[in-house]
Design a protein around this motif. Structure first.
Motif, PDB file in Angstrom:
ATOM      1  N   UNK A  79       0.804  -1.233   0.000  1.00  0.00           N
ATOM      2  CA  UNK A  79       0.000   0.000   0.000  1.00  0.00           C
ATOM      3  C   UNK A  79       0.832   1.277   0.000  1.00  0.00           C
ATOM      4  N   UNK A  80       2.149   1.166   0.319  1.00  0.00           N
ATOM      5  CA  UNK A  80       3.047   2.312   0.331  1.00  0.00           C
ATOM      6  C   UNK A  80       4.344   1.943  -0.371  1.00  0.00           C
ATOM      7  N   UNK A  81       5.110   2.956  -0.733  1.00  0.00           N
ATOM      8  CA  UNK A  81       6.386   2.733  -1.419  1.00  0.00           C
ATOM      9  C   UNK A  81       7.333   1.906  -0.542  1.00  0.00           C
ATOM     10  N   UNK A  82       8.152   1.097  -1.189  1.00  0.00           N
ATOM     11  CA  UNK A  82       9.104   0.226  -0.492  1.00  0.00           C
ATOM     12  C   UNK A  82      10.365   1.018  -0.163  1.00  0.00           C
ATOM     13  N   UNK A  83      10.807   0.896   1.093  1.00  0.00           N
ATOM     14  CA  UNK A  83      12.018   1.582   1.534  1.00  0.00           C
ATOM     15  C   UNK A  83      13.211   0.646   1.663  1.00  0.00           C
ATOM     16  N   UNK A  84      12.961  -0.589   2.039  1.00  0.00           N
ATOM     17  CA  UNK A  84      14.067  -1.519   2.267  1.00  0.00           C
ATOM     18  C   UNK A  84      13.588  -2.949   2.064  1.00  0.00           C
ATOM     19  N   UNK A  85      14.475  -3.792   1.501  1.00  0.00           N
ATOM     20  CA  UNK A  85      14.175  -5.217   1.283  1.00  0.00           C
ATOM     21  C   UNK A  85      15.330  -6.040   1.827  1.00  0.00           C
ATOM     22  N   UNK A  86      15.009  -7.067   2.595  1.00  0.00           N
ATOM     23  CA  UNK A  86      16.037  -7.963   3.133  1.00  0.00           C
ATOM     24  C   UNK A  86      15.663  -9.404   2.808  1.00  0.00           C
ATOM     25  N   UNK A  87      16.582 -10.103   2.107  1.00  0.00           N
ATOM     26  CA  UNK A  87      16.353 -11.511   1.748  1.00  0.00           C
ATOM     27  C   UNK A  87      17.101 -12.414   2.709  1.00  0.00           C
ATOM     28  N   UNK A  88      16.457 -13.512   3.102  1.00  0.00           N
ATOM     29  CA  UNK A  88      17.099 -14.449   4.008  1.00  0.00           C
ATOM     30  C   UNK A  88      18.318 -15.100   3.387  1.00  0.00           C
ATOM     31  N   UNK A  89      18.223 -15.470   2.107  1.00  0.00           N
ATOM     32  CA  UNK A  89      19.339 -16.094   1.380  1.00  0.00           C
ATOM     33  C   UNK A  89      19.325 -15.596  -0.067  1.00  0.00           C
ATOM     34  N   UNK A  90      20.404 -15.910  -0.770  1.00  0.00           N
ATOM     35  CA  UNK A  90      20.511 -15.515  -2.180  1.00  0.00           C
ATOM     36  C   UNK A  90      19.626 -16.370  -3.078  1.00  0.00           C
TER      37      UNK A  90
END
Length: 254
Positions: free
Chosen positions: A36-47
């Motif tokens: 619903x809002x712009x994305x500020x940060x993304x964190x992936x558990x693994x590649x």
């Protein structure tokens, strides 16, 4: 409203986690997450999880598997309103869902607004109580959709610290006869930001309380009651319907 704009820009610092969503992805097709809002940060558990933001649509994240049958992992996304969306990610050859529309995390949104207006200049006058070398009052009333925000101050000009034991919000009759029973409608805060526990001597505090939107019937008022712990310095602020009608509308979070 200067602080409001600044806090909206940095609103993602005030995060509130939501329950995890199960996300199934594959290597051959892309899964879209629409927030619903712009994305500020993304964190992936693994590649093993590939994630790409869409420049033209900052609220969309494209997700894909980098390898087949990877071990279950996680994905976390922080959005502009201060929400944290957590996903449990697993591999699936044929996912049943390709597009996920994520709901607004209302708690995080309310938190962002209360923080944003905490230091706003006074816009509401006439709602105050003064005694014991102290004063308390409402600095501002704001509204956004189904939530009303009350910016409240306490000034302690005395030497003795003021410890708040009770903070209540309830709708009360303006007048009642001796034969009429007291009828009070309690209003539970959705969120409170700021120091509302202790005001040291020769000091002051401001806090913001979010309540569910309501209007007040004739001959009633919203009572904001503050009572001192182990003391007698109590305050009562009376908010009338005409005060709520003058509430300032808050802008959208962006």
């Amino acid at each position: 409203m200067k602080r409001l704009v600044c806090m909206i820009c940095a609103g993602w610092l005030f995060v509130s986690a939501v329950a995890q969503t199960k996300l199934n992805i594959t290597t051959d097709k892309t899964t879209s997450l629409v927030f619903p809002f712009a994305i500020k940060h993304v964190d992936r558990g693994t590649s093993s999880v590939l994630a790409q933001q869409v420049k033209e649509a900052p609220e969309i994240l494209l997700v894909k598997a980098a390898a087949r049958d990877f071990t279950e992992t996680n994905l976390s996304v922080v959005t502009d309103d201060g929400s944290v969306y957590a996903f449990t990610v697993t591999y699936d050859n044929k996912p049943a869902v390709w597009v996920y529309y994520l709901p607004v995390n209302r708690t995080a949104t309310i938190s962002s607004y209360t923080n944003a207006i905490l230091d706003n200049e006074r816009i509401t006058k006439g709602i105050k109580d003064k005694k014991y070398n102290m004063s308390a009052g409402v600095k501002g009333i704001y509204i956004k959709e189904n939530t009303i925000y009350y910016q409240i101050y306490i000034n302690n000009e005395g030497a003795v610290d003021y410890d708040i034991d009770l903070l209540r919000f309830f709708i009360k009759d303006k007048k009642r006869s001796k034969r009429t029973a007291v009828q009070e409608s309690e209003q539970k805060p959705l969120h409170i930001t700021g120091n509302y526990n202790k005001v040291k001597g020769s000091n002051n505090t401001v806090f913001v309380v979010a309540l569910e939107k309501f209007t007040i019937p004739d001959k009633k008022y919203l009572a904001i009651q503050m009572m001192e712990k182990n003391g007698g310095r109590h305050f009562l602020l009376k908010v009338r319907n005409k005060d709520i009608m003058k509430a300032r509308v808050l802008p959208d979070l962006k």
